[in-house]
Design a protein around this motif. Structure first.
Motif, PDB file in Angstrom:
ATOM      1  N   LEU A 107     -15.874  79.871  14.259  1.00 29.90           N
ATOM      2  CA  LEU A 107     -15.471  79.021  13.137  1.00 29.90           C
ATOM      3  C   LEU A 107     -15.876  77.576  13.415  1.00 29.90           C
ATOM      4  CD1 LEU A 107     -11.924  80.563  12.608  1.00 29.90           C
ATOM      5  CD2 LEU A 107     -13.987  81.018  11.265  1.00 29.90           C
ATOM      6  N   PHE A 108     -17.129  77.245  13.138  1.00 26.09           N
ATOM      7  CA  PHE A 108     -17.624  75.891  13.370  1.00 26.09           C
ATOM      8  C   PHE A 108     -17.110  74.935  12.292  1.00 26.09           C
ATOM      9  CE2 PHE A 108     -20.896  78.494  15.493  1.00 26.09           C
ATOM     10  CZ  PHE A 108     -20.926  77.872  16.728  1.00 26.09           C
ATOM     11  N   ASP A 109     -16.987  73.659  12.671  1.00 29.28           N
ATOM     12  CA  ASP A 109     -16.654  72.633  11.682  1.00 29.28           C
ATOM     13  C   ASP A 109     -17.778  72.560  10.650  1.00 29.28           C
ATOM     14  OD1 ASP A 109     -14.416  72.144  13.154  1.00 29.28           O
ATOM     15  OD2 ASP A 109     -15.100  70.244  14.003  1.00 29.28           O
ATOM     16  N   ARG A 110     -17.437  72.109   9.440  1.00 32.34           N
ATOM     17  CA  ARG A 110     -18.401  72.126   8.341  1.00 32.34           C
ATOM     18  C   ARG A 110     -18.689  70.726   7.812  1.00 32.34           C
ATOM     19  NH1 ARG A 110     -19.475  77.323   9.367  1.00 32.34           N
ATOM     20  NH2 ARG A 110     -20.817  77.324   7.526  1.00 32.34           N
ATOM     21  N   THR A 111     -19.862  70.595   7.195  1.00 37.71           N
ATOM     22  CA  THR A 111     -20.191  69.383   6.450  1.00 37.71           C
ATOM     23  C   THR A 111     -19.558  69.482   5.061  1.00 37.71           C
ATOM     24  OG1 THR A 111     -22.202  70.317   5.475  1.00 37.71           O
ATOM     25  CG2 THR A 111     -22.409  69.269   7.649  1.00 37.71           C
ATOM     26  N   LYS A 112     -19.660  68.410   4.278  1.00 34.69           N
ATOM     27  CA  LYS A 112     -19.123  68.435   2.920  1.00 34.69           C
ATOM     28  C   LYS A 112     -19.819  69.490   2.067  1.00 34.69           C
ATOM     29  CE  LYS A 112     -17.742  63.562   2.883  1.00 34.69           C
ATOM     30  NZ  LYS A 112     -17.954  62.221   2.263  1.00 34.69           N
ATOM     31  N   GLU A 113     -21.082  69.805   2.441  1.00 33.22           N
ATOM     32  CA  GLU A 113     -21.840  70.812   1.687  1.00 33.22           C
ATOM     33  C   GLU A 113     -21.531  72.233   2.145  1.00 33.22           C
ATOM     34  OE1 GLU A 113     -23.374  66.929   1.635  1.00 33.22           O
ATOM     35  OE2 GLU A 113     -23.358  68.257   3.389  1.00 33.22           O
ATOM     36  N   GLY A 114     -20.698  72.366   3.178  1.00 32.73           N
ATOM     37  CA  GLY A 114     -20.330  73.688   3.667  1.00 32.73           C
ATOM     38  C   GLY A 114     -21.207  74.217   4.786  1.00 32.73           C
ATOM     39  N   LYS A 115     -22.174  73.408   5.243  1.00 32.45           N
ATOM     40  CA  LYS A 115     -23.026  73.821   6.358  1.00 32.45           C
ATOM     41  C   LYS A 115     -22.302  73.580   7.685  1.00 32.45           C
ATOM     42  CE  LYS A 115     -27.282  72.511   3.922  1.00 32.45           C
ATOM     43  NZ  LYS A 115     -28.490  71.643   3.975  1.00 32.45           N
TER      44      LYS A 115
END
Length: 390
Positions: A107-115
């Motif tokens: 479960l990696f942290d995400r960017t605002k775009e969901g990447k």
């Protein structure tokens, strides 16, 4: 005399960190029966100390990144002594390994775009470190453990025995690699709790035992990191190469003495932490090597602008490769400009808010608050070099 405990497998993996577990997965998915030897408890590996992230040129935060830039950064950071083919393969394949971990449940942290989010790290030109707060290594081990269990469950459904294809032998130490007619034939060891001896027969042995950090007084390594694999390989007739290349992480805790050497993740500097000496001087500007001067700011104004405009400013020198930063800190301390307890100061509180620190660096906040009585949202940390990886 008690009977000798015997086991027979196709592949014996000595070591249950990230590398060992990934090797075990590959062997099992190739249809081979696998034994995993774990010197300590299953899941207690130095992989957990890869807190800040894993480097992969996915370009999720800066699309200019590519495997070629990652390869160049690796070679330059290694003073062009790195094995170029290994560095090339690492740079090319790292994104696939990160995406693979995600499909296995990471479960990696995400960017605002969901990447998958990526952060800045020392020696990397672009934000490249896929991360899970400052507990990335813990998530990697959790994911790999989960994958091993999933393979065992699959075997259980097919054979009625979950350990028929892959079995973990925890708290067992291997003392010898066995050979027969000049070829590897297995390994010999003992159960740590009872001292009872164990023989493993296997035509293939993978040594993934980690480093030698615990041979140093100040280290981020736990008690297990005593170079067992190096000794096993040498005794079995293998050649050891590049033994001089020990990595000293520039920032470990220095006070109190009971926690000296415990890792202070590089993501503190990646998130904006600055290093100062006892005079309050931001000293890293004095230690930029010639080969890096085109990429690293030589003044505070430009270094500070980089945090808001990375395309038009050079990086802060706190993000130089680890060996450069570690040597600089060591020089400052030996020159009499160190902190009271023999380190320097690392401060992230002036760059980002307390809320963001606790969100992005939760382990560091808790570690310093509980172990040193320091609130890193309000004050600087004392840090110094610590033996980290080999």
């Amino acid at each position: 005399m008690t009977d000798l405990e015997r086991h027979s497998y196709d592949v014996l993996v000595i070591g249950a960190g990230g590398a060992g577990l990934r090797a075990a997965v590959e062997a099992r998915e190739s249809g081979l029966r696998v034994a995993i030897i774990c010197k300590s408890l299953f899941g207690k590996a130095h992989t957990v100390m890869a807190e800040g992230g894993a480097a992969a040129s996915m370009g999720n935060v800066n699309e200019k990144d590519s495997w070629m830039v990652h390869f160049r950064d690796t070679m330059r950071g290694g003073k062009f002594l790195s094995h170029f083919r290994m560095a090339e393969l690492h740079a090319k394949e790292a994104p696939d390994r990160i995406w693979e971990l995600e499909t296995w449940g990471a479960l990696f942290d995400r960017t605002k775009e969901g990447k998958i989010s990526q952060r800045n790290f020392g020696g990397h030109e672009y934000p490249r470190l896929a991360h899970v707060g400052d507990r990335t290594g813990l998530e990697l081990i959790r994911t790999m453990q989960q994958k091993i269990v999933a393979l065992q469950q699959k075997d259980g459904r097919e054979t009625g025995d979950m350990e028929s294809g892959i079995k973990v032998f925890a708290e067992l130490t291997i003392t010898d690699i066995l050979k027969e007619n000049g070829k590897v034939s297995g390994a010999y060891g003992y159960w740590r709790e009872t001292g009872a001896e164990v023989l493993f027969e296997a035509p293939a042995v993978v040594i993934a035992t980690g480093g030698v950090g615990k041979t140093f007084k100040i280290t981020s390594n736990s008690w297990e990191g005593t170079g067992d694999g190096h000794a096993l390989a040498l005794k079995a007739g293998a050649n050891l190469v590049d033994m001089e290349f020990l990595q000293f992480h520039p920032t470990g805790m220095v006070w109190p003495p009971s926690v000296r050497g415990i890792l202070v993740t590089e993501s503190v500097r990646g998130e904006g932490g600055v290093l100062t000496n006892s005079l309050g001087e931001r000293f890293m500007f004095k230690y930029i090597p010639e080969v890096f001067k085109d990429k690293y700011a030589d003044n505070e104004a430009e270094a500070d602008r980089w945090y808001v405009d990375q395309d038009n400013n050079r990086r802060p020198p706190e993000l130089l490769p680890r060996d450069e930063v570690a040597r600089a800190i060591n020089t400052e301390v030996k020159s009499g400009r160190g902190s009271e307890h023999g380190g320097v100061f690392l401060d992230v509180s002036k760059r980002i808010s307390a809320e963001i620190i606790k969100k992005r660096l939760p382990s560091m906040w808790h570690q310093f608050y509980e172990l040193a009585g320091v609130d890193i949202t309000k004050e600087a940390m004392e840090v110094g070099p610590t033996c980290h990886y080999v």
